[in-house]
Scaffold this active site. Structure first.
Site, PDB file in Angstrom:
ATOM      1  N   ASP A   1      44.904  37.514  43.882  1.00 44.35           N
ATOM      2  CA  ASP A   1      45.696  36.575  43.111  1.00 44.35           C
ATOM      3  C   ASP A   1      46.536  35.862  44.168  1.00 44.35           C
ATOM      4  O   ASP A   1      47.533  36.413  44.636  1.00 44.35           O
ATOM      5  CB  ASP A   1      46.577  37.309  42.091  1.00 44.35           C
ATOM      6  CG  ASP A   1      47.344  36.328  41.206  1.00 44.35           C
ATOM      7  OD1 ASP A   1      47.988  36.783  40.239  1.00 44.35           O
ATOM      8  OD2 ASP A   1      47.304  35.118  41.508  1.00 44.35           O
TER       9      ASP A   1
ATOM     10  N   ASP B   1      49.644  27.146  43.809  1.00 46.65           N
ATOM     11  CA  ASP B   1      48.548  28.088  43.528  1.00 46.65           C
ATOM     12  C   ASP B   1      47.286  27.642  44.241  1.00 46.65           C
ATOM     13  O   ASP B   1      46.592  28.426  44.893  1.00 46.65           O
ATOM     14  CB  ASP B   1      48.233  28.090  42.025  1.00 46.65           C
ATOM     15  CG  ASP B   1      49.167  28.964  41.218  1.00 46.65           C
ATOM     16  OD1 ASP B   1      50.057  29.584  41.816  1.00 46.65           O
ATOM     17  OD2 ASP B   1      48.998  29.029  40.006  1.00 46.65           O
TER      18      ASP B   1
ATOM     19  N   LEU C   1      48.654  33.457  44.360  1.00 47.64           N
ATOM     20  CA  LEU C   1      50.086  33.247  44.143  1.00 47.64           C
ATOM     21  C   LEU C   1      50.455  33.744  42.747  1.00 47.64           C
ATOM     22  O   LEU C   1      50.393  33.035  41.751  1.00 47.64           O
ATOM     23  CB  LEU C   1      50.465  31.773  44.316  1.00 47.64           C
ATOM     24  CG  LEU C   1      51.925  31.596  44.751  1.00 47.64           C
ATOM     25  CD1 LEU C   1      52.155  32.173  46.146  1.00 47.64           C
ATOM     26  CD2 LEU C   1      52.327  30.141  44.752  1.00 47.64           C
ATOM     27  N   ASP C   2      50.847  35.004  42.711  1.00 44.31           N
ATOM     28  CA  ASP C   2      51.141  35.667  41.432  1.00 44.31           C
ATOM     29  C   ASP C   2      52.570  35.334  40.989  1.00 44.31           C
ATOM     30  O   ASP C   2      53.477  35.283  41.797  1.00 44.31           O
ATOM     31  CB  ASP C   2      51.015  37.184  41.631  1.00 44.31           C
ATOM     32  CG  ASP C   2      51.412  37.946  40.389  1.00 44.31           C
ATOM     33  OD1 ASP C   2      50.708  37.825  39.377  1.00 44.31           O
ATOM     34  OD2 ASP C   2      52.460  38.625  40.421  1.00 44.31           O
TER      35      ASP C   2
ATOM     36  N   GLU D   1      41.984  34.650  41.123  1.00 43.69           N
ATOM     37  CA  GLU D   1      42.454  34.190  39.817  1.00 43.69           C
ATOM     38  C   GLU D   1      42.202  32.694  39.666  1.00 43.69           C
ATOM     39  O   GLU D   1      42.009  32.181  38.581  1.00 43.69           O
ATOM     40  CB  GLU D   1      43.952  34.459  39.640  1.00 43.69           C
ATOM     41  CG  GLU D   1      44.434  34.003  38.250  1.00 43.69           C
ATOM     42  CD  GLU D   1      45.908  34.212  37.992  1.00 43.69           C
ATOM     43  OE1 GLU D   1      46.725  33.827  38.843  1.00 43.69           O
ATOM     44  OE2 GLU D   1      46.226  34.776  36.933  1.00 43.69           O
ATOM     45  N   GLU D   2      42.191  31.980  40.786  1.00 39.59           N
ATOM     46  CA  GLU D   2      42.068  30.521  40.733  1.00 39.59           C
ATOM     47  C   GLU D   2      40.631  30.037  40.691  1.00 39.59           C
ATOM     48  O   GLU D   2      40.379  28.825  40.682  1.00 39.59           O
ATOM     49  CB  GLU D   2      42.784  29.888  41.942  1.00 39.59           C
ATOM     50  CG  GLU D   2      44.269  30.225  42.047  1.00 39.59           C
ATOM     51  CD  GLU D   2      45.031  29.935  40.758  1.00 39.59           C
ATOM     52  OE1 GLU D   2      45.995  30.647  40.475  1.00 39.59           O
ATOM     53  OE2 GLU D   2      44.639  29.005  40.019  1.00 39.59           O
TER      54      GLU D   2
ATOM     55  N   GLU E   1      44.971  42.041  40.047  1.00 35.14           N
ATOM     56  CA  GLU E   1      46.399  42.360  39.862  1.00 35.14           C
ATOM     57  C   GLU E   1      46.565  43.880  39.731  1.00 35.14           C
ATOM     58  O   GLU E   1      47.120  44.540  40.603  1.00 35.14           O
ATOM     59  CB  GLU E   1      46.960  41.642  38.618  1.00 35.14           C
ATOM     60  CG  GLU E   1      47.126  40.133  38.792  1.00 35.14           C
ATOM     61  CD  GLU E   1      47.657  39.434  37.541  1.00 35.14           C
ATOM     62  OE1 GLU E   1      47.118  39.660  36.443  1.00 35.14           O
ATOM     63  OE2 GLU E   1      48.628  38.655  37.665  1.00 35.14           O
TER      64      GLU E   1
ATOM     65  N   ASP F   1      46.978  30.167  32.652  1.00 39.58           N
ATOM     66  CA  ASP F   1      48.245  29.660  33.194  1.00 39.58           C
ATOM     67  C   ASP F   1      48.065  28.229  33.659  1.00 39.58           C
ATOM     68  O   ASP F   1      47.005  27.860  34.170  1.00 39.58           O
ATOM     69  CB  ASP F   1      48.657  30.499  34.428  1.00 39.58           C
ATOM     70  CG  ASP F   1      49.175  31.875  34.012  1.00 39.58           C
ATOM     71  OD1 ASP F   1      49.520  32.013  32.816  1.00 39.58           O
ATOM     72  OD2 ASP F   1      49.197  32.783  34.849  1.00 39.58           O
TER      73      ASP F   1
HETATM   74  P1  P6P Z   1      54.810  37.133  30.824  1.00 37.19           P
HETATM   75  C1  P6P Z   1      52.489  36.138  36.162  1.00 37.19           C
HETATM   76  O1  P6P Z   1      51.963  35.039  35.414  1.00 37.19           O
HETATM   77  C2  P6P Z   1      51.845  37.411  35.627  1.00 37.19           C
HETATM   78  O2  P6P Z   1      50.460  37.352  35.787  1.00 37.19           O
HETATM   79  C3  P6P Z   1      52.446  38.631  36.316  1.00 37.19           C
HETATM   80  O3  P6P Z   1      52.815  38.397  37.622  1.00 37.19           O
HETATM   81  C4  P6P Z   1      53.650  38.959  35.450  1.00 37.19           C
HETATM   82  O4  P6P Z   1      53.976  40.329  35.482  1.00 37.19           O
HETATM   83  C5  P6P Z   1      53.192  38.524  34.061  1.00 37.19           C
HETATM   84  O5  P6P Z   1      52.146  37.559  34.238  1.00 37.19           O
HETATM   85  C6  P6P Z   1      54.316  37.884  33.280  1.00 37.19           C
HETATM   86  O6  P6P Z   1      53.792  37.583  31.999  1.00 37.19           O
HETATM   87  O7  P6P Z   1      53.928  37.053  29.606  1.00 37.19           O
HETATM   88  O8  P6P Z   1      55.865  38.210  30.703  1.00 37.19           O
HETATM   89  O9  P6P Z   1      55.389  35.806  31.279  1.00 37.19           O
END
Ligand code: P6P
Length: 334
Positions: free
Chosen positions: A115, A69, A117-118, A92-93, A274, A63
């Site tokens: 994570d 983040d 900031l998810d 994650e970072e 996650e 990402d």
């Molecule tokens: P997509 C956010 O980046 C994440 O890790 C989760 O929070 C979320 O459910 C998923 O990825 C979204 O991924 O491919 O649908 O954009």
């Protein structure tokens, strides 16, 4: 008006009910609560400061890392280090786990996976994001630095797990294995206050949550199950922030799926910080959390910090129906 119960009061009260509790986990949970308040301040004013926008780097998920983040990751590390109860963090970072120095020569007995900031792709468009955390007892010697073995424990070994959802309000939801409780941040007093005691996920719901845009990239049985959800007139709700999508299911029931795709043959979501923490919360609230091979997520072997997994989680009856649907379909296919 019923008495306000703050997060700190609840943690201390809960600790008294656990005979062997030493207060260490309580201190760790309280410090995570403080980190969440600090992150919340920045999330709530992200549109005003220089903190919006990409930080011109990528994290382990690939990402594009947002500045928020990085800020959130730094705050989680800062407050966990202050607690004196955490000897290491995987995030994650961060490419690798980080070892935290002892505080006041006290041995720290826990590690944290997070994570920070998810759902960060939502930041710039003012859509909910969240923090996810899981806590384990360390397995390495308390006299040494933490090791990889402390982090690659199965999800069923977590002693606590939680998430913070920065949404229309900010809510912290966590479990220590004795049910799930939710605390809403009251900005007037700067405290997380018990707002959703003993959360129980409905046995079923009217929602399914999946990125429909990947439909043609899913395996056939997943596509047929998603067709089945549509045939049942379930409503599709997908925010693209796991914490937000799961939080809805915690209260209204439903099923969340992130199957494997050609881009993510093992699934996109990360097992350690996650899927495992969220799975502990989902199970503690009476739901079910499996992967698309129909294996319990909390029992999956963990080999790497940034290991990916497929995810199917939510209302017990709906996940069971999905399992039966996929088993029937796979049997026919064989
Ligand atoms: P997509 C956010 O980046 C994440 O890790 C989760 O929070 C979320 O459910 C998923 O990825 C979204 O991924 O491919 O649908 O954009």
């Amino acid at each position: 008006m019923s008495k306000i119960v703050t997060l700190d009061e609840f943690i201390i009260k809960s600790q008294k009910e656990i005979t062997h509790a030493t207060g260490e986990l309580s201190r760790l949970l309280r410090d995570i609560g403080i980190a969440a308040k600090v992150i919340n301040v920045e999330v709530n004013k992200a549109g005003l400061g220089e903190i919006l926008g990409a930080a011109q780097k990528e994290n382990n998920t690939g990402d594009n890392v947002q500045k928020l983040d990085i800020f959130s990751n730094e705050k989680m590390i800062e407050f966990l280090a202050n607690s004196g109860e955490c000897c290491g963090i995987a995030s994650e970072e961060l490419d690798e786990f980080v070892t935290l120095p002892n505080v006041l020569d006290k041995d720290a007995n826990y590690i944290v996976v997070t994570d920070p900031l998810d759902g960060s792709s939502n930041i710039d468009v003012n859509v909910s994001v969240g923090t996810i955390f899981g806590i384990y007892k360390r397995v390495s010697s308390p006299k040494e630095d933490c090791t990889l073995a402390d982090f690659i424990q199965k999800g069923c070994e977590q002693v606590a797990a939680g998430y913070v959802l920065y949404g229309t309000s900010t809510i912290l939801v966590y479990t220590t294995g004795n049910g799930v409780n939710g605390f809403t941040l009251d900005p007037a007093i700067g405290e997380f206050c018990l707002s959703h005691p003993n959360i129980k996920m409905p046995e079923r719901g009217n929602y399914y949550s999946v990125n429909q845009g990947y439909y043609l990239k899913f395996d056939l049985e997943m596509r047929r199950y998603i067709d089945h959800c549509s045939d049942l007139n379930l409503r599709l709700r997908y925010i693209g922030s796991m914490v937000s999508d799961i939080h809805r299911i915690m209260f209204q029931g439903g099923i969340f799926l992130y199957p494997n795709t050609r881009k993510y043959p093992q699934g996109k979501l990360r097992l350690l910080y996650e899927a495992n923490p969220i799975s502990m919360i989902v199970e503690q609230a009476g739901g079910t959390a499996i992967n698309t091979k129909l294996e319990r997520i909390l029992d999956l072997d963990v080999h790497k910090i940034h290991q990916r997994t497929t995810v199917v989680m939510g209302s017990k009856a709906m996940v069971q129906e999905m399992k039966e649907f996929v088993q029937r379909y796979s049997a026919i296919e064989i």
